[in-house]
Scaffold this motif. Structure first.
Motif, short mmCIF file in Angstrom:
data_model
loop_
_atom_site.label_atom_id
_atom_site.label_comp_id
_atom_site.label_asym_id
_atom_site.label_seq_id
_atom_site.Cartn_x
_atom_site.Cartn_y
_atom_site.Cartn_z
N VAL A 1 0.85 -1.21 0.00
CA VAL A 1 0.00 0.00 0.00
C VAL A 1 0.88 1.25 0.00
O VAL A 1 0.63 2.21 -0.75
N THR A 2 1.92 1.22 0.83
CA THR A 2 2.84 2.37 0.90
C THR A 2 3.50 2.61 -0.46
O THR A 2 3.55 3.75 -0.95
N LEU A 3 4.01 1.54 -1.05
CA LEU A 3 4.72 1.69 -2.32
C LEU A 3 3.78 2.16 -3.43
O LEU A 3 4.15 2.99 -4.27
N GLN A 4 2.56 1.65 -3.42
CA GLN A 4 1.59 2.08 -4.43
C GLN A 4 1.28 3.57 -4.23
O GLN A 4 1.12 4.32 -5.19
N GLY A 5 1.23 3.96 -2.97
CA GLY A 5 0.88 5.35 -2.64
C GLY A 5 1.92 6.37 -3.05
O GLY A 5 1.62 7.56 -3.16
N THR A 6 3.14 5.91 -3.29
CA THR A 6 4.18 6.88 -3.68
C THR A 6 3.91 7.46 -5.06
O THR A 6 4.40 8.55 -5.38
N GLY A 7 3.16 6.72 -5.88
CA GLY A 7 2.89 7.19 -7.24
C GLY A 7 4.07 7.02 -8.17
O GLY A 7 4.01 7.41 -9.33
N GLU A 8 5.13 6.42 -7.68
CA GLU A 8 6.33 6.24 -8.51
C GLU A 8 6.25 5.00 -9.39
O GLU A 8 7.03 4.84 -10.32
N PHE A 9 5.32 4.12 -9.04
CA PHE A 9 5.26 2.84 -9.75
C PHE A 9 3.87 2.62 -10.32
O PHE A 9 2.88 3.02 -9.72
N GLU A 10 3.84 1.92 -11.47
CA GLU A 10 2.52 1.55 -12.00
C GLU A 10 1.83 0.61 -11.04
O GLU A 10 0.64 0.72 -10.77
N TYR A 11 2.60 -0.33 -10.52
CA TYR A 11 2.07 -1.29 -9.54
C TYR A 11 3.14 -1.55 -8.48
O TYR A 11 4.33 -1.62 -8.78
N ALA A 12 2.65 -1.76 -7.27
CA ALA A 12 3.58 -2.03 -6.18
C ALA A 12 4.17 -3.44 -6.30
O ALA A 12 5.32 -3.68 -5.95
N PHE A 13 3.36 -4.37 -6.80
CA PHE A 13 3.76 -5.78 -6.74
C PHE A 13 3.52 -6.45 -8.09
O PHE A 13 2.45 -6.32 -8.69
N ASP A 14 4.51 -7.19 -8.53
CA ASP A 14 4.37 -7.99 -9.75
C ASP A 14 4.46 -9.47 -9.39
O ASP A 14 5.55 -10.00 -9.21
N PRO A 15 3.30 -10.12 -9.26
CA PRO A 15 3.36 -11.55 -8.89
C PRO A 15 3.69 -12.45 -10.08
O PRO A 15 4.00 -13.63 -9.89
N GLY A 16 3.60 -11.90 -11.31
CA GLY A 16 3.95 -12.71 -12.49
C GLY A 16 2.74 -13.28 -13.19
O GLY A 16 2.74 -14.46 -13.56
N MET A 17 1.75 -12.43 -13.42
CA MET A 17 0.52 -12.94 -14.05
C MET A 17 0.72 -13.28 -15.52
O MET A 17 -0.15 -13.91 -16.13
N ALA A 18 1.84 -12.85 -16.10
CA ALA A 18 2.10 -13.21 -17.50
C ALA A 18 2.42 -14.69 -17.64
O ALA A 18 2.29 -15.26 -18.72
N TRP A 19 2.89 -15.27 -16.58
CA TRP A 19 3.26 -16.69 -16.64
C TRP A 19 2.09 -17.54 -16.17
O TRP A 19 1.58 -17.34 -15.05
N THR A 20 1.70 -18.46 -16.97
CA THR A 20 0.58 -19.32 -16.60
C THR A 20 1.10 -20.74 -16.35
O THR A 20 2.29 -20.95 -16.22
N GLY A 21 0.19 -21.69 -16.32
CA GLY A 21 0.60 -23.08 -16.16
C GLY A 21 1.19 -23.34 -14.79
O GLY A 21 0.66 -22.93 -13.76
N GLU A 22 2.34 -24.00 -14.78
CA GLU A 22 2.94 -24.48 -13.53
C GLU A 22 3.36 -23.35 -12.60
O GLU A 22 3.52 -23.55 -11.39
N TRP A 23 3.53 -22.15 -13.15
CA TRP A 23 3.91 -21.02 -12.31
C TRP A 23 2.88 -20.80 -11.20
O TRP A 23 3.24 -20.46 -10.07
N TYR A 24 1.61 -21.00 -11.51
CA TYR A 24 0.56 -20.75 -10.51
C TYR A 24 0.74 -21.61 -9.26
O TYR A 24 0.88 -21.08 -8.16
N PRO A 25 0.70 -22.93 -9.39
CA PRO A 25 0.89 -23.73 -8.16
C PRO A 25 2.29 -23.59 -7.57
O PRO A 25 2.44 -23.61 -6.35
N TYR A 26 3.29 -23.44 -8.42
CA TYR A 26 4.66 -23.35 -7.91
C TYR A 26 4.86 -22.06 -7.11
O TYR A 26 5.45 -22.08 -6.02
#
Lengths: 294, 424
Positions: free
Chosen positions: B173-198
């Motif tokens: 929340v703090t990092l998002q609030g700085t306005g310096e980043f598009e998103y505070a967290f990148d969990p890796g939604m571009a990767w599908t398949g085994e990345w999800y359970p792993y």
């Protein structure tokens, strides 16, 4: 003011509108190819960053053929392309003969049960390849083959296992059948009266006037075979016999080298473009003809 | 007389040559399949091991066939149907129980003590027997920049004291609030398949849930859809609903988003660590997963070697695997392709994972926090069901309904397969 200039103006606007629309459509279809070729010339980081802007379609920045060199280092591309060209060419050429002759039999010859057999052939359209892949695998794995190394049981790991199961195509038979059925019967009758044999009628009368459908069948079959993926994946375990689409996966490592992927895709697209461009007039004629005849 | 003696000697010599020829048998060729086609470095190292093994004895010769990783499992399955498996099979850790259960693999027979020093995630156990062993493991961590955390007064966590769930959420929340980043967290939604359970199921486990009830391996009921799992689902959904993480992402964003500064922190694996280090140097931190109450956990198990059940030369196949498990080869793979060596002694021989090395923390993460994905033949179906549920939840679907659906899918598959050998 006469009506003629107004019609001409309307005509001009119509032409302009048509060309504009066609140009937009052409760009839509050409852009992916431009993107592929342009991206194949860029280093990965630049390639990925450029996707956020129109730079993705422009050969600017750090341009080189490095990706092509790296792609050849990563995979035996020559082997893959040779295998695909061989498998595709042989399948298309033999398939054109077999399937057109089958269609000739259905469309021109008279024999008992013809319509039933044709219905069965057409009915096989609805069975997806995935449904017969495993039974087909078991069948080809138990068939004998006499090659340079003597008699062997099983066709796995070979080029012929990628060719023979695809020589006969229900779709092609149907395509030829539709075309042959609409040819003037007088031509066939005249040839018969002149004493031509059944094969002579096929070879000297039917084939020479069926260029467009042969071109269409060739292009469609070529694309099918060139894009073969599931079957070679199942029956080929040796790199020596792998085709281009399975070879593409060599480039999808943990960190994907997108520039090399684009270089590889550019290379394997060339044979398809060459074939299409060389046959496009006949292809369009065939499609147009089929369209008119409904 | 002299001629006779010469004749006798000549006959004896010929006999000796013949006997020698018979006794010096041709070595037996063992076929080996490997998933690394297209990776020149990996191929070079593996060929080096094979060359060394072939030269070290005269009974066996290894013949390597390489496959692209993406379609490797399908190739093996098709070959199994056709009865065409090789002697030595390369197998992905979570897939191994399925192949063992299906009869593709035989238990390994390695000399006692061979695996004593190996990371737990590199040993494939099914039905209380070792079926596979890896020369490396992989680990995920939170990639963050020290300067960014310090500038926002966010505590830098350690292995001993990871962020709590609340701390982690507040940091986002703090990092998002700085306005310096598009998103505070990148969990890796571009990767599908085994990345999800792993990558994502360890977060579920930290909440107290899991992919399946590991006491029986017969159901996911109350584990994947219980209170703890629902709490995970609600938090997971809120990441996207609150705009803290991108719901959709293309591969380019995944590869460059953190490095380019569009994402403040990233959930990523050790295979991406060197690229990030190049960009940020000493400013880059690899942090442990947050602890949502059930501990700080990450996934484990990568590619491993196994022996085909259909092999007529399992002794030779085992001999090769035992040979390949030498520290020098583990270290060579690590130096070559950046993965975590499976033993501490091999880690000490590497550039990156040795004490004081830039990626040392990943070895410790693997050692201390790794939790295997459920070692059951039903895992492939579990992975698909979990991926769908996690994606649906991220897209705003009802959390309880999505998890219930996943449980139904998993339980139905287990029942249809007679429990996959569990439950008597």
């Amino acid at each position: 003011m006469s009506a003629q200039p107004v019609r001409t103006r309307h005509h001009n606007w119509y032409v302009l509108g048509s060309y504009t629309l066609l140009s937009i459509l052409a760009f839509v279809f050409v852009f992916p190819i431009v993107f592929m070729v342009v991206s194949s010339l860029k280093p990965d980081l630049q390639l990925l960053r450029d996707t956020a802007s129109l730079n993705a379609f422009l050969p600017i920045g750090d341009i080189s053929l490095n990706n092509y060199a790296a792609a050849f280092d990563r995979a035996p591309i020559g082997t893959f392309i040779f295998n695909s060209v061989f498998v595709t060419t042989v399948t298309v050429l033999i398939g054109l003969v077999i399937n057109s002759m089958a269609a000739y039999s259905f469309a021109v010859l008279r024999w008992r049960g013809k319509n039933t057999v044709l219905s069965i052939v057409i009915a096989t359209f609805i069975i997806p390849f995935e449904a017969i892949a495993i039974p087909l695998l078991l069948i080809v794995n138990s068939l004998p083959w006499l090659g340079p190394e003597g008699l062997q049981i099983g066709w796995l790991n070979s080029l012929h296992v990628q060719i023979i199961p695809f020589l006969v195509s229900a779709f092609q038979i149907f395509l030829f059948y539709q075309f042959f059925r609409d040819l003037p019967t007088e031509l066939v009758e005249a040839a018969r009266i002149d004493g031509a044999s059944l094969f002579q009628i096929y070879y000297r009368v039917i084939v020479p006037i069926s260029g467009p459908v042969f071109a269409t069948a060739a292009i469609l079959r070529f694309l099918d075979m060139w894009n073969q993926y599931l079957w070679p994946l199942m029956v080929v375990q040796s790199e020596r016999y792998r085709p281009v689409m399975v070879g593409l996966q060599y480039f999808f490592q943990l960190n994907i080298a997108w520039g090399e992927v684009m270089a590889y895709l550019s290379l394997v697209t060339i044979p398809v473009l060459i074939l299409y461009l060389s046959l496009q007039r006949a292809f369009i004629t065939s499609i147009a003809t089929t369209g008119i005849k409904g | 007389m002299q001629n006779k003696i010469r004749f006798v000697f000549a006959v004896l010599a010929v006999m000796l040559v013949l006997v020698g020829g018979i006794s010096a048998q041709e070595p037996t060729t063992l076929s080996m399949w490997y998933h690394g086609a297209g990776n020149e470095v990996e191929r070079g190292i593996l060929l080096g091991i094979i060359e060394d093994f072939n030269a070290s004895q005269s009974d066996w010769v290894i013949s390597l066939e390489e496959f692209p990783q993406i379609s490797y499992n399908e190739s093996v399955t098709a070959a199994a149907v056709a009865g065409n498996l090789p002697d030595i099979i390369d197998v992905d850790g979570p897939v191994m129980p399925g192949w063992a259960w299906a009869g593709y693999l035989a238990p390994l027979s390695l000399p006692d003590g061979t695996l004593d020093n190996f990371l737990p995630g590199s040993i494939g156990v099914w039905n209380e027997q070792v079926y596979s062993v890896g020369l490396w493991d992989a680990a995920v961590a939170i990639f963050a920049r020290r300067s960014v955390l310090e500038a926002n007064s966010i505590r830098i966590p350690s292995l001993e004291e990871p962020w709590t769930g609340e701390e982690f959420d507040a940091a986002l929340v703090t990092l998002q609030g700085t306005g310096e980043f598009e998103y505070a967290f990148d969990p890796g939604m571009a990767w599908t398949g085994e990345w999800y359970p792993y990558a994502f199921s360890p977060l579920l486990q930290s909440f107290g849930g899991d992919l399946i009830d590991r006491t029986t391996y017969l159901t996911a009921e109350n584990v994947l859809n219980g209170e703890a799992a629902v709490a995970w689902g609600e938090w997971w959904q809120s990441l996207f609903a609150r705009g803290l993480a991108p719901l959709t992402q293309d591969s380019a964003d995944r590869d460059t988003g953190f490095i380019d500064g569009r994402y403040a922190i990233q959930w990523n694996g050790n295979w991406a660590a060197l690229g990030a280090l190049e960009a940020f140097g000493d400013d880059l931190l690899f942090l442990p997963a947050p602890d949502f109450g059930g501990g700080s956990t990450i996934g484990a198990a990568s590619w491993q070697f196994g022996v085909s059940a259909a092999s007529e030369h399992q002794d030779g196949a085992n001999a090769f695997i035992a040979f390949a498990l030498q520290d020098e080869y583990l270290a060579a793979f690590s130096n070559g392709i950046g993965l975590i060596p499976a033993t501490s002694t091999a880690a000490a021989m590497t550039e990156n994972y040795a004490p004081g090395g830039p990626l040392e923390v990943f070895y410790e993460l693997s050692l201390q926090q790794a939790v295997l994905r459920p070692p059951t033949p039903g895992y492939a179906n579990i992975a698909l069901a979990f991926e769908k549920a996690a994606a649906d939840i991220a897209n705003g679907a009802d959390v309880q309904d999505s998890l219930d659906e996943a449980v139904d899918t998993i339980d139905a598959d287990i029942e249809a397969n007679g429990g996959y050998g569990f439950g008597g």
